[in-house]
Design an enzyme around this catalytic site. Structure first.
Site, short mmCIF file in Angstrom:
data_model
loop_
_atom_site.label_atom_id
_atom_site.label_comp_id
_atom_site.label_asym_id
_atom_site.label_seq_id
_atom_site.Cartn_x
_atom_site.Cartn_y
_atom_site.Cartn_z
N GLU A 44 -0.90 46.22 -48.42
CA GLU A 44 0.64 46.06 -48.54
C GLU A 44 1.41 46.58 -49.83
O GLU A 44 2.48 47.25 -49.55
CB GLU A 44 1.17 44.45 -48.27
CG GLU A 44 2.57 44.37 -48.35
CD GLU A 44 3.13 43.95 -46.94
OE1 GLU A 44 2.47 43.00 -46.55
OE2 GLU A 44 4.19 44.20 -46.68
N ASP A 45 0.57 46.53 -50.92
CA ASP A 45 1.50 46.54 -51.92
C ASP A 45 0.92 47.71 -52.96
O ASP A 45 1.29 48.06 -54.14
CB ASP A 45 1.41 45.47 -52.93
CG ASP A 45 2.32 44.29 -52.34
OD1 ASP A 45 3.10 44.63 -51.57
OD2 ASP A 45 2.21 42.99 -52.76
#
Ligand code: MN
Length: 487
Positions: free
Chosen positions: A74-75
């Site tokens: 996700e990051d």
């Protein structure tokens, strides 16, 4: 920062796990390198503590490793494909599940909360995904101070409405209480201040009081040949104390279990024997004896509770349980894995299984297994409405409203579920920001936007793929209307 690896190496039974964990540690550290959280702390600390918590709950190696990697896809620029290559299908599946859950957002509509909780479970497929999410949320709550006020409130509310109840239903009531307590000051700052001012002293007073009760009880239990493994005090949580106080017009004297004494013994027989000893020492308050061993709470909680007129006639609550019940109350469903594993190290999640087999080991199957092994927990299963999920999906509107549909539903079904006019004028759809055809099969967690065209009329071909009765009825009605107009 070495301790996580050190502990893991100590508890780990397989060299392959140790190797994967070391790799996960390096990759997570590298991927999050230079990223900081709002508090200014390095981002890696967050995933580190998430993994540490999963280890404390004694979950299996893939879950702990996935905890360390839960934010990389996700990051950071590290992709799911890389993850699959580096760590295999199972860990990638767990991380992907956590990533999917980030789409779940509670927007303060109480009526949506139950649907959102179901959606979290439906999206997770495997309860271990929920566990990672809960560990992640716990650390986020512990570090909530650093966020701007509005975000604090939103996250605290979501925690109270979605994640704490989920933890509770999974039998992790300790965690549920912890989450609620962490959220409480952000949601009720004034009430929290009132409690701090008026109750903190009471707690200390009660603890000193129980210090006097303890030796009397210990002696009596010993005289009756009951082996006590542990006695401690359980202070009532701020959040549940507040709920109770509101019912009693803020009268603290009415709250008997401000602090309860908790007695942990070896066997169920010893639980009942200890209850007898307590009732011989001090008379019980009528109606306050709860046998959650014979009749466990729906989430599986087991213990004996009683309130007695204790020293100086003060109503005092005692809770009695075995070490296994204690562990279950702390760790919920995770505790069942530990026992199963201890009994038969080759069974359950540690047994050798193909990835497909593991998939089958989804949370539903897990719950069913649990039900078979622990027949008393039928109610628990019911409370999760497992059947309900088997053929339902949960999708989201761009505004975050959860729509519940039968499996196999299409954007047209979704559109009619929103409003008949939205269905009639539906000319296209976007799923997760991508244009799809109108017969596209929706999946749990999809965010759906319907494209409208005022002049558009329902098409007969829709009847070939739409699922819901509502949509079918509306389309047929609209088609009849069209024919009439033609004539
Ligand atoms: Mn996270």
């Amino acid at each position: 920062m070495e301790s996580l690896l050190q502990i893991f190496n100590k508890i780990s039974r397989s060299e392959k796990d140790v190797e994967l964990m070391g790799k996960a540690f390096r990759i997570a550290e590298e991927a999050h390198h230079g990223q900081t959280r709002q508090s200014g702390e390095p981002y890696f600390r967050h995933v580190y503590f998430t993994a540490l918590r999963l280890m404390e709950w004694r979950l299996d190696a893939p879950t702990i490793i996935a905890g360390l990697l839960h934010d990389v896809v996700e990051d950071t620029s590290y992709t799911l494909e890389q993850l699959k290559r580096d760590f295999g299908d199972e860990i990638a599946f767990l991380v992907d599940g956590v990533t999917k859950l980030s789409r779940v957002r509670y927007r303060g509509v109480k009526a949506q909360a139950e649907n959102l909780r179901k959606m979290v479970l439906a999206l997770s497929e495997d309860l271990r995904v929920v566990m990672i999410k809960l560990a992640d949320r716990l650390h986020n709550m512990e570090t909530l101070e650093a966020l701007p006020a509005q975000k604090q409130r939103r996250i605290a509310l979501e925690t109270t409405e979605i994640y704490a109840p989920l933890a509770y239903r999974l039998g992790m009531q300790n965690l549920a209480g912890e989450l609620e307590d962490l959220a409480f000051p952000y949601l009720y700052p004034e009430e929290y201040a009132w409690l701090q001012k008026n109750v903190a002293e009471k707690y200390e007073e009660r603890e000193r009081y129980l210090d006097n009760v303890r030796p009397i009880l210990e002696q009596a239990l010993k005289d009756n040949g009951i082996l006590v493994l542990k006695i401690d005090y359980r202070a009532k949580r701020w959040s549940s104390l507040w709920k109770k106080l509101k019912r009693h017009d803020l009268n603290l004297e009415q709250v008997y279990d401000l602090i309860a004494m908790r007695i942990i013994v070896r066997t169920v027989e010893d639980c009942y024997a200890a209850l007898g000893v307590i009732h011989q020492l001090w008379p019980p308050l009528p109606g306050r004896i709860k046998d959650y061993i014979a009749l466990p709470k729906p989430n599986g909680y087991r213990s004996l509770h009683t309130t007695v007129f204790c020293l100086d006639n003060k109503p005092t609550e005692f809770q009695i349980r075995t070490i296994a019940m204690h562990e279950e109350a702390e760790n919920g469903i995770a505790a069942h894995w530990i026992y199963e594993e201890a009994k038969n190290p080759r069974s359950f999640i540690h047994r050798k299984t193909s990835p497909k087999d593991k998939r089958r080991f989804a949370w539903v199957a897990q719950l069913r297994d649990w039900q078979e092994q622990f027949p008393g927990s039928k109610e628990f299963l019911e409370s999760l409405k497992v059947d309900f999920f088997r053929d339902r999906i949960f999708v989201i509107t761009p505004r975050g409203q959860v729509i519940d549909l039968p499996a196999g539903s299409t954007p047209v079904d979704f559109a009619y579920q929103i409003h008949s006019q939205v269905g009639d004028q539906c000319s296209g759809a976007k799923v997760n920001d991508k244009i799809v055809s109108l017969d596209h099969k929706l999946q749990s967690g999809d965010v759906i936007e319907i494209l409208l065209q005022k002049s558009k009329k329902p098409s007969e071909s829709w009847l070939n793929f739409i699922k819901t009765a509502t949509a079918k009825k509306r389309v047929r009605a609209a088609l009849r209307q069209k024919k009439k107009v033609k004539r």
